[in-house]
Write a protein that holds these residues in place. Structure first.
Motif, short mmCIF file in Angstrom:
data_model
loop_
_atom_site.label_atom_id
_atom_site.label_comp_id
_atom_site.label_asym_id
_atom_site.label_seq_id
_atom_site.Cartn_x
_atom_site.Cartn_y
_atom_site.Cartn_z
N GLU A 49 72.12 74.84 44.81
CA GLU A 49 72.47 73.43 44.96
C GLU A 49 73.41 72.98 43.86
OE1 GLU A 49 68.99 70.94 46.47
OE2 GLU A 49 68.40 73.01 46.70
N GLY A 50 73.31 73.55 42.67
CA GLY A 50 74.28 73.25 41.62
C GLY A 50 75.27 74.41 41.57
N GLN A 72 75.80 59.36 39.33
CA GLN A 72 74.83 59.87 40.30
C GLN A 72 75.20 61.28 40.73
OE1 GLN A 72 72.26 58.81 42.52
NE2 GLN A 72 71.71 57.03 41.28
N LYS A 104 68.09 64.69 33.33
CA LYS A 104 66.75 65.21 33.60
C LYS A 104 65.97 65.31 32.31
CE LYS A 104 65.80 68.96 36.23
NZ LYS A 104 66.16 70.18 36.97
N THR A 142 63.60 66.65 29.58
CA THR A 142 63.29 68.05 29.28
C THR A 142 61.80 68.32 29.33
OG1 THR A 142 63.32 67.46 26.96
CG2 THR A 142 65.31 68.45 27.87
N GLY A 195 61.12 66.90 34.01
CA GLY A 195 62.18 66.81 35.00
C GLY A 195 62.37 65.47 35.68
N CYS A 196 61.77 64.40 35.14
CA CYS A 196 62.05 63.09 35.71
C CYS A 196 63.47 62.66 35.34
CB CYS A 196 61.06 62.05 35.18
SG CYS A 196 59.41 62.28 35.83
N THR A 197 64.01 61.69 36.07
CA THR A 197 65.32 61.16 35.74
C THR A 197 65.16 60.07 34.69
OG1 THR A 197 66.16 61.67 37.92
CG2 THR A 197 67.31 59.96 36.70
N CYS A 253 62.01 57.78 29.29
CA CYS A 253 61.51 58.47 30.48
C CYS A 253 60.32 57.70 31.05
CB CYS A 253 61.09 59.90 30.16
SG CYS A 253 60.55 60.76 31.64
N PRO A 254 60.38 57.35 32.34
CA PRO A 254 59.28 56.58 32.93
C PRO A 254 58.01 57.41 33.17
CG PRO A 254 60.89 57.11 34.61
CD PRO A 254 61.45 57.60 33.31
N TRP A 275 58.61 62.38 43.28
CA TRP A 275 58.49 62.40 41.82
C TRP A 275 57.17 63.00 41.35
CZ3 TRP A 275 62.65 62.58 39.28
CH2 TRP A 275 63.80 62.01 39.84
N THR A 280 57.88 66.51 41.50
CA THR A 280 58.79 66.90 40.41
C THR A 280 58.01 67.18 39.14
OG1 THR A 280 60.60 65.61 41.32
CG2 THR A 280 60.71 66.13 38.98
N PRO A 326 67.54 74.42 41.63
CA PRO A 326 67.47 73.74 40.32
C PRO A 326 66.66 72.45 40.35
CG PRO A 326 69.64 73.50 41.28
CD PRO A 326 68.90 74.41 42.19
N SER A 347 63.72 57.76 39.02
CA SER A 347 62.28 57.96 38.89
C SER A 347 61.62 56.60 38.84
CB SER A 347 61.95 58.70 37.59
OG SER A 347 62.64 59.90 37.52
N PRO A 348 60.63 56.34 39.69
CA PRO A 348 59.92 55.07 39.57
C PRO A 348 59.16 55.00 38.26
CG PRO A 348 58.96 56.44 41.32
CD PRO A 348 60.09 57.21 40.74
N ASN A 349 58.90 53.80 37.82
CA ASN A 349 58.17 53.62 36.57
C ASN A 349 56.88 52.89 36.86
OD1 ASN A 349 57.33 53.16 34.00
ND2 ASN A 349 59.22 52.21 33.31
N PRO A 350 55.72 53.43 36.56
CA PRO A 350 55.50 54.78 36.05
C PRO A 350 55.47 55.80 37.19
CG PRO A 350 53.42 53.65 36.26
CD PRO A 350 54.46 52.68 36.70
N GLY A 361 55.95 52.67 31.79
CA GLY A 361 56.25 53.57 30.69
C GLY A 361 55.03 54.34 30.25
#
Lengths: 178, 436
Positions: A57-58, A81, A101, A103, A106-108, A120-121, B150, B153, B177, B274-277, B429
């Motif tokens: 995919e990448g 995006q 991503k 580390t 892997g969340c955005t 990071c949420p 998510w 993920t 990936p 990504s939704p929070n939380p 968070g």
């Protein structure tokens, strides 16, 4: 003193038990069975291994043209995006392309302009604008992508993810002087 | 009693010939007592059956590719007769199955159902539990909404921290990936073919081992000697009627839940947001809570050690094997209660302290995170558990079985509290907050 036969003295009398044909064959079958099992596992694993053509995919060679250098003011962070990266223009004019991503898992990670941090949420990791970890649990800095500036156009090689433990000034790309 | 068949009228009666084949003709009367089993094993079997039926129905409606998955479920819910209900039943049975299987395992453990000759069946049961979790996790991704995307993920992200094979394994599971069409394909195959087949096979083995062990443990009170010649009653109708009652009650419960509460469905998956939380499914929330406090490799190590410990429980060379006595003995009840109390205090205290007061990486600067957030807190936790073991052993003069049980209770209660913390007490968070 050879009156009592100790069990030890007994041993040489016993003829070594020859391996019976049945026993030998059952060992052989077990070994063959194990070999077949290993083969089967190896086969399944390589069947599932993601290297089939077209599944990547990448794509390894993919390069994203982010835009004119002048459109990224020093001190700004711009999200892309497509390619999933942030183009960071440092205060001194240097450019850095950070993977978005986290580390950790892997969340955005979104850029929070108010706090000037990537937050990071998922597990509350925080990164500064160079991608360095401000607060755990993220184990290392955000990955980067190679940046090149040609004819004032910023290009990011999104196929070549570079893992790093922390920020190093050598990772920053500066526009050619003049 | 099964009526003696008239030899001239030998017909195939599926009830007596097939269903009863799983059962002995006669069972000890005391094992029918509801407060021995709470019908949990039977309930689990009923829920698995519900899953198979609703799962097959869903399979006719679902499109296992990212571009279709979400829409196919919307179509199912809006266009199919009882489509929403079938999905709700599948969702609720799946979640209840985790709860019921956990409770069943606890019941077996606390009534000593893991001593010989039932040691192997403990292993089989735990394997079934792992398969149920795997089935839930792989099913979680299929709706392809934000929740699914998510949560998966971060669950697949955890694989990376398994030593040596982690990143390869992650590659295979994810098929690329990031979570994408290959992942969905893999999860769909696992969820609808591999795991159900394994579950059904292991279930048959599990039931057969119960029968081989001579049925269930016979309940007795702490001082009571085991009964060599227990009073027996015919399995049909005494046992079968009770089982049918439990099964019907379980189905009714699932139906009521499914009518009242819809299976959740968020907005379609968006890989850029990504939704929070973002939280793992609740049955992995304990691991996610560990990840808030420990270096990822060590959080996984702890979870793996707990799982291994559970598998190893029957093989710890206990002096006694008090099968059928709740919590092993009077002393066992005392120590188990004390351990539960200790965990109820220690777990929240540890979470709050680590969140607000103690910062290991600041206290020991200059060391890599793996040491300050990995080795140090892990060693501390191990010390606490070892201390508890010794304390119970000395202070309560507990036997090995009672001490192991106390540690088990401590860890189990701690795990439940970590799960509750992550599910209810973490908001935006992933900060600690009050749920109300």
């Amino acid at each position: 003193m050879k009156k009592t036969k100790t069990p030890k003295a007994n041993k040489p009398d016993e003829a070594p038990v020859p391996v019976s044909r049945r026993h030998f064959l059952s060992i052989l079958w077990t070994a063959l069975g194990l070999a077949a099992l290993v083969e089967f596992l190896w086969l399944s694993f390589s069947f599932l291994w993601p290297s089939k053509p077209g599944s990547a995919e990448g794509q390894a060679g993919s390069v994203v043209a982010a835009g004119a250098l002048s459109s990224f003011q020093p001190g700004t962070v711009t999200a892309f995006q497509r390619g999933a990266f942030y183009l960071v223009r440092l205060e001194d004019g240097g450019v850095l392309a950070l993977s978005c991503k986290c580390t950790h898992l892997g969340c955005t990670v979104p850029w929070v302009e108010k706090e000037k941090k990537f937050l990071c949420p998922c597990h509350a990791s925080a990164f500064d604008r160079t991608g360095n970890v401000i607060s755990a649990p993220a184990p290392r800095a955000l990955d980067i992508f190679p940046v090149s500036i040609e004819n004032n156009i910023v290009k990011v090689a999104t196929g070549k993810r570079i893992k790093r433990s922390g920020f190093d000034p050598l990772q920053v790309v500066y526009p050619p002087k003049g | 009693m099964i009526p003696v068949a008239d030899p001239t009228q030998r017909r195939f009666n599926p009830l007596t010939t097939l269903v009863l084949h799983f059962r002995p003709r006669r069972v000890p009367e005391k094992t029918l007592r509801f407060s021995l089993t709470w019908g949990l094993g039977g309930m689990a079997a009923v829920l698995v059956t519900l899953q198979l039926f609703t799962g097959i129905l869903l399979k006719f409606a679902y499109g296992p590719v990212p571009t279709q998955a979400y829409e196919s479920l919307v179509r199912l819910q809006e266009g199919f007769l009882f489509g929403q209900l079938v999905r709700n039943i599948h969702f609720w049975s799946a979640n209840l199955l985790v709860v019921v299987v956990c409770l069943h395992g606890l019941r077996v453990f606390f009534t000593g159902g893991f001593h010989p000759p039932r040691r192997l069946n403990w292993i089989v049961g735990l394997s079934l539990f792992v398969l149920v979790l795997a089935s839930n996790l792989t099913g979680y991704l299929l709706p392809w909404d934000q929740l699914a995307y998510w949560a998966t993920t971060i669950c697949v992200g955890m694989l990376e921290y398994i030593p040596l094979i982690g990143s390869r394994l992650q590659q295979v599971v994810r098929g690329g990936p990031q979570i994408g069409s290959a992942t969905l394909r893999n999860f769909f195959a696992l969820h609808t073919a591999v795991i159900p087949v394994l579950i059904v096979m292991l279930m048959a083995f599990h039931f057969w081992r119960v029968r081989k062990a001579g049925g269930l443990v016979i309940p007795r009170s702490p001082g009571e000697e085991p009964d060599d010649k227990p009073a027996m009653v015919p399995a049909h109708p005494d046992l079968l009627l009770r089982e049918a009652a439990v099964a019907l009650a379980a189905i009714a419960g699932v139906l009521v839940l499914s009518l009242l509460f819809e299976a959740p469905m968020g907005p379609p998956a968006n890989p850029g947001l990504s939704p929070n939380p973002t939280k793992a499914p609740w049955y992995f929330a304990g691991v996610q809570e560990l990840l808030m406090h420990f270096h990822p490799s060590f959080a996984l190590l702890i979870a793996a050690a707990l799982m291994f410990g559970a598998f190893y429980l029957p093989y710890l060379n206990y002096q006694e094997a008090p099968a059928g006595v709740w919590f092993a003995s009077a002393n066992g009840r005392r120590t188990a209660f004390a351990a539960a109390l200790a965990a109820a205090l220690a777990a929240p205290l540890a979470v709050v302290l680590d969140e607000y007061a103690v910062d290991f990486s600041a206290m020991i600067p200059g060391l890599p995170q793996a040491i300050s957030l990995g080795v140090v807190p892990t060693a501390l936790s191990v010390a606490v558990v070892a201390g508890l073991y010794l304390l119970v052993k000395r202070k309560f003069q507990a036997t090995r079985l009672e001490s192991v049980q106390a540690v088990f209770v401590f860890l189990a209660v701690g795990w439940v509290l970590l799960t509750v913390t992550c599910v209810f007490f973490r908001g935006q968070g992933m900060q600690l907050r009050w749920p109300f």
